[in-house]
Design a protein around this motif. Structure first.
Motif, short mmCIF file in Angstrom:
data_model
loop_
_atom_site.label_atom_id
_atom_site.label_comp_id
_atom_site.label_asym_id
_atom_site.label_seq_id
_atom_site.Cartn_x
_atom_site.Cartn_y
_atom_site.Cartn_z
N LEU A 148 -3.36 -0.63 -3.22
CA LEU A 148 -4.15 0.15 -2.27
C LEU A 148 -3.42 1.44 -1.92
O LEU A 148 -2.22 1.55 -2.11
CB LEU A 148 -4.42 -0.67 -1.00
CG LEU A 148 -5.15 -2.00 -1.18
CD1 LEU A 148 -5.36 -2.67 0.17
CD2 LEU A 148 -6.49 -1.80 -1.88
N HIS A 149 -4.18 2.39 -1.40
CA HIS A 149 -3.62 3.67 -0.99
C HIS A 149 -3.93 3.91 0.48
O HIS A 149 -4.89 3.35 1.02
CB HIS A 149 -4.22 4.80 -1.84
CG HIS A 149 -4.01 4.62 -3.31
ND1 HIS A 149 -2.91 5.11 -3.97
CD2 HIS A 149 -4.77 3.99 -4.24
CE1 HIS A 149 -3.00 4.80 -5.26
NE2 HIS A 149 -4.11 4.11 -5.45
N THR A 150 -3.14 4.72 1.13
CA THR A 150 -3.36 5.02 2.54
C THR A 150 -3.44 6.52 2.77
O THR A 150 -2.88 7.32 2.01
CB THR A 150 -2.23 4.46 3.42
OG1 THR A 150 -0.98 5.09 3.07
CG2 THR A 150 -2.10 2.95 3.26
N ALA A 174 0.83 -1.21 0.00
CA ALA A 174 0.00 0.00 0.00
C ALA A 174 0.86 1.26 0.00
O ALA A 174 1.86 1.34 0.70
CB ALA A 174 -0.92 -0.01 1.22
N GLU A 175 0.46 2.23 -0.82
CA GLU A 175 1.21 3.48 -0.96
C GLU A 175 0.40 4.67 -0.47
O GLU A 175 -0.82 4.66 -0.48
CB GLU A 175 1.59 3.70 -2.43
CG GLU A 175 2.47 2.61 -3.01
CD GLU A 175 2.81 2.86 -4.47
OE1 GLU A 175 2.19 3.77 -5.07
OE2 GLU A 175 3.67 2.15 -5.00
N ARG A 176 1.11 5.69 -0.07
CA ARG A 176 0.46 6.90 0.41
C ARG A 176 -0.30 7.57 -0.73
O ARG A 176 0.21 7.70 -1.84
CB ARG A 176 1.53 7.87 0.94
CG ARG A 176 0.97 9.01 1.77
CD ARG A 176 0.50 8.52 3.10
NE ARG A 176 0.11 9.61 3.99
CZ ARG A 176 -0.39 9.44 5.20
NH1 ARG A 176 -0.58 8.22 5.65
NH2 ARG A 176 -0.71 10.47 5.95
N ALA A 177 -1.54 7.97 -0.45
CA ALA A 177 -2.35 8.64 -1.47
C ALA A 177 -1.80 10.02 -1.76
O ALA A 177 -1.26 10.69 -0.87
CB ALA A 177 -3.80 8.75 -0.98
N TRP A 204 -7.52 2.71 1.26
CA TRP A 204 -8.41 3.17 0.19
C TRP A 204 -8.07 2.44 -1.11
O TRP A 204 -6.95 1.96 -1.28
CB TRP A 204 -8.26 4.67 -0.03
CG TRP A 204 -8.56 5.50 1.17
CD1 TRP A 204 -7.74 5.73 2.25
CD2 TRP A 204 -9.76 6.23 1.44
NE1 TRP A 204 -8.36 6.54 3.15
CE2 TRP A 204 -9.60 6.88 2.69
CE3 TRP A 204 -10.95 6.41 0.73
CZ2 TRP A 204 -10.59 7.67 3.25
CZ3 TRP A 204 -11.94 7.21 1.29
CH2 TRP A 204 -11.75 7.83 2.53
N VAL A 205 -9.05 2.39 -2.01
CA VAL A 205 -8.85 1.78 -3.31
C VAL A 205 -9.50 2.67 -4.36
O VAL A 205 -10.50 3.34 -4.08
CB VAL A 205 -9.46 0.35 -3.35
CG1 VAL A 205 -10.97 0.40 -3.11
CG2 VAL A 205 -9.16 -0.34 -4.67
#
Length: 198
Positions: free
Chosen positions: A169-171, A75-78, A150-151
């Motif tokens: 995914l995003h965080t 998961a990566e930072r949004a 988040w997706v």
């Protein structure tokens, strides 16, 4: 949404989306299913339903666990140019996209009671419990990592928050959006909306 902007939906909210519908459909189906004696008899139907419901809950909870762990680990930072979808909007969109099989679940469960009374309804309840437990598991991850998952909305539309169409995914921070860790409704006094908080 503007150049470079994209929409994000909460992962846990998507997972929780069918829980209420399945649970109350299952309770209603089990109640109706207790009326006819059924081909196998009520006692066998109830026992089979309990066993099947527990198995269903575990299978739903454990489904795609390797895929989930891979997505969580990557998961990566949004980015800042994102639009966070409200919890109610996410629930409404998911249920609208899957309304056919949600509406079909109740009559199928009731019809199965003529063979195994109550069993069909308990299977629906088991599926609801499995999804609820998975959302709680995601909520624990979010609290431990102090980040919400988040997706992208267009990716999740194809097969859920962990489907093949989801590249990652995003965080965001815990204060972003209007849903608490695990996807439950956030108390109004703490609600946040708009762009992601870094």
């Amino acid at each position: 949404m503007g150049r470079g902007a994209y929409g994000l939906a909460r992962v846990a909210v998507i997972v929780r989306a069918p829980v209420g519908w399945l649970w109350w459909s299952g309770v209603l189906a089990a109640g109706i299913g207790a009326l006819p004696p059924g081909a196998a008899g009520r006692r066998i139907g109830v026992l089979a339903g309990i066993a099947g419901g527990l198995i269903t809950a575990y299978v739903v909870w454990a489904a795609r666990r390797r895929r989930w762990r891979a997505l969580l680990g990557a998961a990566e930072r949004a980015g800042r140019a994102v639009v966070l979808q409200d919890r109610a909007v996410t629930l409404r969109a998911w249920r609208r996209a899957h309304r056919r099989w949600l509406l079909l679940a109740l009559p199928v469960a009731v019809a199965s009671s003529f063979v195994l009374p109550v069993a069909g309804g308990l299977l629906l309840c088991g599926a609801a419990l499995g999804l609820w437990a998975k959302a709680r598991w995601l909520g624990r991850w979010e609290r431990e990592h102090e980040a919400l998952l988040w997706v992208r909305t267009e990716a999740a539309a194809g097969g859920g928050a962990a489907g093949r169409t989801v590249p990652g995914l995003h965080t965001t921070g815990l204060a972003a959006g209007d849903a608490a860790p695990g996807g439950a409704r956030r108390p109004r006094r703490r609600a946040r909306s708009g762009s992601a908080r870094r």
